[in-house]
Design a protein around this motif. Structure first.
Motif, short mmCIF file in Angstrom:
data_model
loop_
_atom_site.label_atom_id
_atom_site.label_comp_id
_atom_site.label_asym_id
_atom_site.label_seq_id
_atom_site.Cartn_x
_atom_site.Cartn_y
_atom_site.Cartn_z
N PHE A 178 -2.64 -5.80 7.31
CA PHE A 178 -3.69 -6.49 8.09
C PHE A 178 -5.52 -5.86 7.77
N THR A 179 -5.67 -5.68 6.33
CA THR A 179 -6.60 -5.30 6.06
C THR A 179 -7.42 -6.05 5.32
N ARG A 180 -8.40 -5.81 5.71
CA ARG A 180 -9.55 -6.46 4.94
C ARG A 180 -10.33 -5.40 3.55
N GLY A 181 -10.33 -5.92 2.37
CA GLY A 181 -11.53 -5.31 1.96
C GLY A 181 -11.71 -5.67 -0.34
N HIS A 182 -12.19 -4.29 -0.48
CA HIS A 182 -12.53 -5.42 -2.31
C HIS A 182 -11.95 -3.96 -3.07
N MET A 183 -11.87 -4.97 -4.53
CA MET A 183 -11.52 -4.05 -5.32
C MET A 183 -12.07 -4.49 -7.17
N ARG A 184 -13.22 -3.56 -6.89
CA ARG A 184 -13.57 -4.65 -8.24
C ARG A 184 -14.33 -3.63 -8.98
N LEU A 213 0.35 -6.76 -1.33
CA LEU A 213 -0.82 -7.11 0.12
C LEU A 213 -0.16 -8.19 0.39
N GLY A 214 -0.35 -8.15 1.79
CA GLY A 214 0.72 -8.93 2.95
C GLY A 214 -0.24 -8.87 4.10
N ARG A 215 -0.68 -10.44 4.63
CA ARG A 215 -1.69 -10.73 5.73
C ARG A 215 -2.82 -9.51 5.14
N SER A 216 -3.69 -9.90 4.22
CA SER A 216 -4.63 -9.16 4.34
C SER A 216 -5.47 -10.25 3.43
N ARG A 217 -6.92 -9.08 3.63
CA ARG A 217 -8.09 -10.54 3.06
C ARG A 217 -8.57 -9.34 2.00
N PHE A 218 -8.15 -9.99 0.49
CA PHE A 218 -9.36 -9.30 -0.31
C PHE A 218 -9.53 -9.72 -1.35
N LEU A 219 -10.55 -9.02 -2.01
CA LEU A 219 -11.62 -9.49 -3.31
C LEU A 219 -11.53 -8.50 -4.59
N GLU A 259 -4.87 -13.58 2.30
CA GLU A 259 -6.38 -14.78 1.98
C GLU A 259 -7.50 -13.64 0.64
N VAL A 260 -6.21 -14.08 -0.45
CA VAL A 260 -7.14 -13.13 -2.01
C VAL A 260 -7.71 -14.12 -2.98
N THR A 261 -8.94 -13.17 -2.97
CA THR A 261 -9.69 -14.19 -4.24
C THR A 261 -9.08 -13.48 -5.30
N LEU A 262 -9.37 -14.00 -6.26
CA LEU A 262 -9.23 -13.21 -7.98
C LEU A 262 -10.53 -14.11 -8.46
#
Length: 199
Positions: free
Chosen positions: A106-112, A125-131, A151-154
Motif C-alpha cells: 500500500f505504498t507508492r514510489g520509484h527505484m531508478r 511489493l503488494g498492492r503498491s504503485r511503483f516505477l 501497479e508496477v512499471t518496469l
C-alpha cells in the motif's frame, strides 16, 4: 524530519514515523549490523517507513545500503519495510546483503538508476504503485522483482543471474513491463501457484 549523511549504522529497527520524512544525502553509507535474535537465519536490522523516505544519490556519489559485517552475505539485514507509507523514492542507490531489500505494501514510489544485488529477494511489493527504471538487478539468490496485485512499471532495466528474474505471485494489476533485458536467470518469468491471469 531527519537527514542522514556520511556513515550510518543501523542496529535493530529504525522507524520513520507518520508525517516524517527521512532524507538520505548522496554518498551516504547505511550499514546494518547482523543480529538474528529469533534464529530464523535472517538478520533483524530493518528500516520501517510509515512516513516518507527520500534517498537521492548521484552517479558519482551513490547511496549504499549494505551489511556492516566484515564477511557480508545475503540476509545480514532484513529489509526496508513500509505499509501505507506516503512515498519511497530511491535514485542512484546500491542495495546488497539483505533478505528482502524493499518490502512495501500500500505504498507508492520509484527505484531508478540503482544496483540491487547479492540479496535473497530484490524486492517484495503488494498492492503498491511503483516505477522501476534503469536499474541493474542481479545475483539475488531468490527473486529479482517480486510483486502481486500492484501497479508496477518496469522500464529499461537489466534483470540477470537471479533465481527468478520477475516473479508474479498473483494478480499482476495494471503493470507494464517494457524495454528490459531479462536473461540468464534460472527462470526469467515465474508465475505463482495462485496466478490465474493471462500474461
Amino acid at each position: 524530519d531527519t537527514t542522514w549523511t556520511g556513515e550510518i549504522l543501523v542496529d535493530g529497527q529504525v522507524t520513520v514515523a507518520h508525517g516524517v520524512t527521512l532524507q538520505i544525502l548522496p554518498g551516504t553509507n547505511v550499514r546494518f549490523v547482523r543480529r538474528d535474535a529469533d534464529r530464523d537465519g535472517l538478520g533483524d536490522a530493518t528500516i520501517i517507513v510509515k512516513g516518507s523516505l527520500v534517498a537521492s544519490g548521484t552517479e558519482r556519489r551513490p547511496i549504499r545500503f549494505l551489511s556492516a559485517e566484515s564477511d557480508p552475505r545475503p540476509a545480514d539485514w532484513l529489509e526496508i519495510r513500509s505499509d501505507f507509507a506516503r512515498e519511497l523514492l530511491f535514485d542512484w542507490c546500491e542495495f546488497r546483503d539483505s533478505a528482502y531489500t524493499l518490502h512495501a505494501h500500500f505504498t507508492r514510489g520509484h527505484m531508478r538508476n540503482s544496483h540491487i544485488h547479492s540479496n535473497i529477494d530484490g524486492c517484495r511489493l503488494g498492492r503498491s504503485r511503483f516505477l522501476f527504471q534503469n536499474n541493474l538487478v542481479e545475483q539475488n539468490s531468490g527473486k529479482g522483482i517480486n510483486f502481486r496485485d500492484s501497479e508496477v512499471t518496469l522500464i529499461d532495466n537489466i534483470i540477470r543471474n537471479n533465481r527468478a528474474g520477475i516473479f508474479l505471485f498473483e494478480k499482476p494489476g495494471k503493470s507494464i513491463i517494457r524495454g528490459n533485458n531479462i536473461y540468464d536467470n534460472d527462470i526469467n518469468l515465474q508465475l505463482g501457484d495462485f496466478f490465474a491471469e493471462d500474461v
